[in-house]
Design a protein around this motif. Structure first.
Motif, short mmCIF file in Angstrom:
data_model
loop_
_atom_site.label_atom_id
_atom_site.label_comp_id
_atom_site.label_asym_id
_atom_site.label_seq_id
_atom_site.Cartn_x
_atom_site.Cartn_y
_atom_site.Cartn_z
N TYR A 56 47.76 37.80 30.82
CA TYR A 56 48.32 36.54 30.33
C TYR A 56 48.96 36.78 28.97
N ASP A 57 49.88 35.90 28.60
CA ASP A 57 50.46 35.92 27.26
C ASP A 57 49.80 34.81 26.45
N GLU A 58 50.06 34.79 25.15
CA GLU A 58 49.46 33.74 24.32
C GLU A 58 50.56 32.98 23.60
N ASP A 59 50.36 31.65 23.45
CA ASP A 59 51.32 30.87 22.67
C ASP A 59 50.92 30.91 21.19
N ALA A 60 51.66 30.15 20.36
CA ALA A 60 51.41 30.20 18.91
C ALA A 60 49.99 29.77 18.56
N LYS A 61 49.39 28.91 19.39
CA LYS A 61 48.00 28.47 19.13
C LYS A 61 46.97 29.35 19.85
N ARG A 62 47.41 30.47 20.31
CA ARG A 62 46.57 31.46 21.00
C ARG A 62 45.97 30.91 22.29
N LYS A 63 46.71 30.00 22.91
CA LYS A 63 46.29 29.54 24.24
C LYS A 63 47.01 30.39 25.29
N ALA A 64 46.32 30.62 26.38
CA ALA A 64 46.88 31.49 27.42
C ALA A 64 48.04 30.79 28.14
N ARG A 65 49.05 31.55 28.45
CA ARG A 65 50.13 31.05 29.31
C ARG A 65 50.59 32.20 30.20
N ASN A 66 51.28 31.85 31.27
CA ASN A 66 51.82 32.87 32.17
C ASN A 66 50.70 33.76 32.74
N ALA A 67 49.55 33.13 33.04
CA ALA A 67 48.43 33.92 33.57
C ALA A 67 48.73 34.38 35.00
N HIS A 68 48.42 35.63 35.25
CA HIS A 68 48.55 36.20 36.59
C HIS A 68 47.21 36.84 36.94
N VAL A 69 46.66 36.46 38.07
CA VAL A 69 45.38 37.03 38.51
C VAL A 69 45.55 37.52 39.94
N GLY A 70 45.31 38.80 40.16
CA GLY A 70 45.45 39.37 41.50
C GLY A 70 44.13 39.97 41.96
N ALA A 71 43.90 39.93 43.27
CA ALA A 71 42.68 40.51 43.84
C ALA A 71 43.08 41.50 44.93
N ILE A 72 42.39 42.62 44.94
CA ILE A 72 42.67 43.73 45.86
C ILE A 72 41.43 43.96 46.73
N GLY A 73 41.64 44.17 48.01
CA GLY A 73 40.53 44.55 48.88
C GLY A 73 39.68 43.39 49.36
N VAL A 74 40.13 42.17 49.15
CA VAL A 74 39.30 41.02 49.53
C VAL A 74 40.00 40.12 50.56
N GLY A 75 41.10 40.57 51.11
CA GLY A 75 41.80 39.78 52.12
C GLY A 75 42.58 40.73 53.01
N ASP A 76 43.45 40.18 53.84
CA ASP A 76 44.24 41.06 54.72
C ASP A 76 45.48 41.60 54.03
N ARG A 77 45.65 41.18 52.77
CA ARG A 77 46.78 41.66 51.94
C ARG A 77 46.38 41.42 50.48
N PRO A 78 47.11 42.01 49.53
CA PRO A 78 46.78 41.70 48.13
C PRO A 78 46.98 40.21 47.87
#
Ligand code: FAD
Length: 283
Positions: free
Chosen positions: A202-224
């Motif tokens: 994730y990136d952080e804005d000026a107030k150090r809040k998260a933005r543009n979060a990306h979360v991926g999981a591998i090996g837990v479904g039939d595809r990433p």
């Protein structure tokens, strides 16, 4: 077991390679590092009439880093990524993930394009492509096209590629300085395929809040997978204990049965899937 018989071609241009693949009505296959294809032939899971070796195609080589991001040629090997010090800054998440791929001998042969085309749901490169919104540039008899990672992976070992298409390049968007990220993997032994892995940034804005979060999981479904619920929890929040707690709940909510299995296994082996959150806090 011995391989079944097949014809072999080693073209020196991309158009020739495409023409060879197209000439066999789906009964020809590209050969990159051979680390998945050769076992599949040995087990008769694939019996193509023709193998088209991609190793002489200069268009498929090289790692290009620019303000447009990181472009990995399809024939880039794991070892090339491992050895490229520019990637320490240009894409540290990629580098961290690829360090988990297999063993030395396989990292010397296995390629980015082969892994993306093979689409093993437990493989690191497809997971990174999905997490990072990669573009997959392909060329076939109908011309070139670019496929978004989210549209490319269609199931276990199943992709949007047509039989005459060759992956040319995998493009990862730019990686800004200061981005926070983490990669955690659980495998029975170092170098084995992941039982489960998670990639987070994730990136952080000026107030150090998260933005543009990306979360991926591998090996837990039939595809990433992308865990949209977990991303929603991070976006707009400071990453503190309360957010981490919600984040872990969102993991479970996103994929109830499978993730719970993984949580139990992972907890037994490594002490808990919550390690992912620890990495979220510490870039
Ligand atoms: P190949 O085996 O040559 O090809 C695989 C498939 O992709 C074939 O269907 C082929 O036709 C197709 N293909 C290849 N290149 C292209 C292209 N450019 N365009 C279109 N189609 C193409 N991987 C992991 O991610 N993590 C691991 O932990 C891991 N552990 C492994 C352990 C062992 C013992 C082995 C043998 C392999 C392991 N691998 C692992 C897989 C390895 O990393 C290879 O990357 C992977 O097998 C595919 O890459 P390759 O270049 O060998 O492709």
């Amino acid at each position: 077991m011995k391989l079944p018989p097949f014809d072999y071609a080693c073209p020196t241009t991309l158009p020739d390679a495409i023409a060879l693949l197209a000439s066999h009505d789906g009964d020809a296959k590209a050969l990159a590092g051979g680390q998945s294809l050769m076992p599949m032939l040995a087990f008769r899971l694939a019996q193509p009439a023709l193998l088209v070796d991609l190793r002489k195609l200069a268009d498929l080589r090289g790692i290009r880093i620019s303000d447009r991001g990181v472009a990995l040629g399809a024939m880039v090997r794991w070892r090339d990524i491992e050895d490229d010090v520019r990637l320490d800054h240009a894409h540290p998440l990629l580098k961290a993930a690829i360090a988990h791929v297999a063993h030395y001998q396989i990292r010397n042969r296995g390629t980015v394009g082969g892994s993306i085309a093979h689409a093993d749901p437990a493989a690191e490169m497809p997971g990174i492509a999905m997490t990072c919104d990669a573009e997959i540039a392909v060329a076939g008899k109908s011309g070139a096209r670019v496929i978004q990672a989210a549209d490319f992976f269609q199931g276990a070992l199943t992709t949007a590629l047509t039989p005459d298409e060759i992956i040319v390049e995998v493009r990862l968007p730019p990686w800004p300085a200061g981005r926070r990220w983490g990669f955690q993997e659980f495998a029975r032994r170092r170098g084995d395929f992941a039982m489960a892995a998670a990639a987070v940034f994730y990136d952080e804005d000026a107030k150090r809040k998260a933005r543009n979060a990306h979360v991926g999981a591998i090996g837990v479904g039939d595809r990433p997978l992308r865990l949209a619920a977990a991303e929603d929890v991070l976006n707009g929040r400071s990453i503190d204990d309360a957010t981490i707690a919600r984040f872990c709940e969102a993991h479970a909510a996103a994929e109830p049965t499978r993730i719970v299995d993984v949580l139990v296994n992972a907890a037994l082996i490594e002490g808990g899937f919550d390690n992912v959150s620890v990495v979220v806090l510490k870039p």
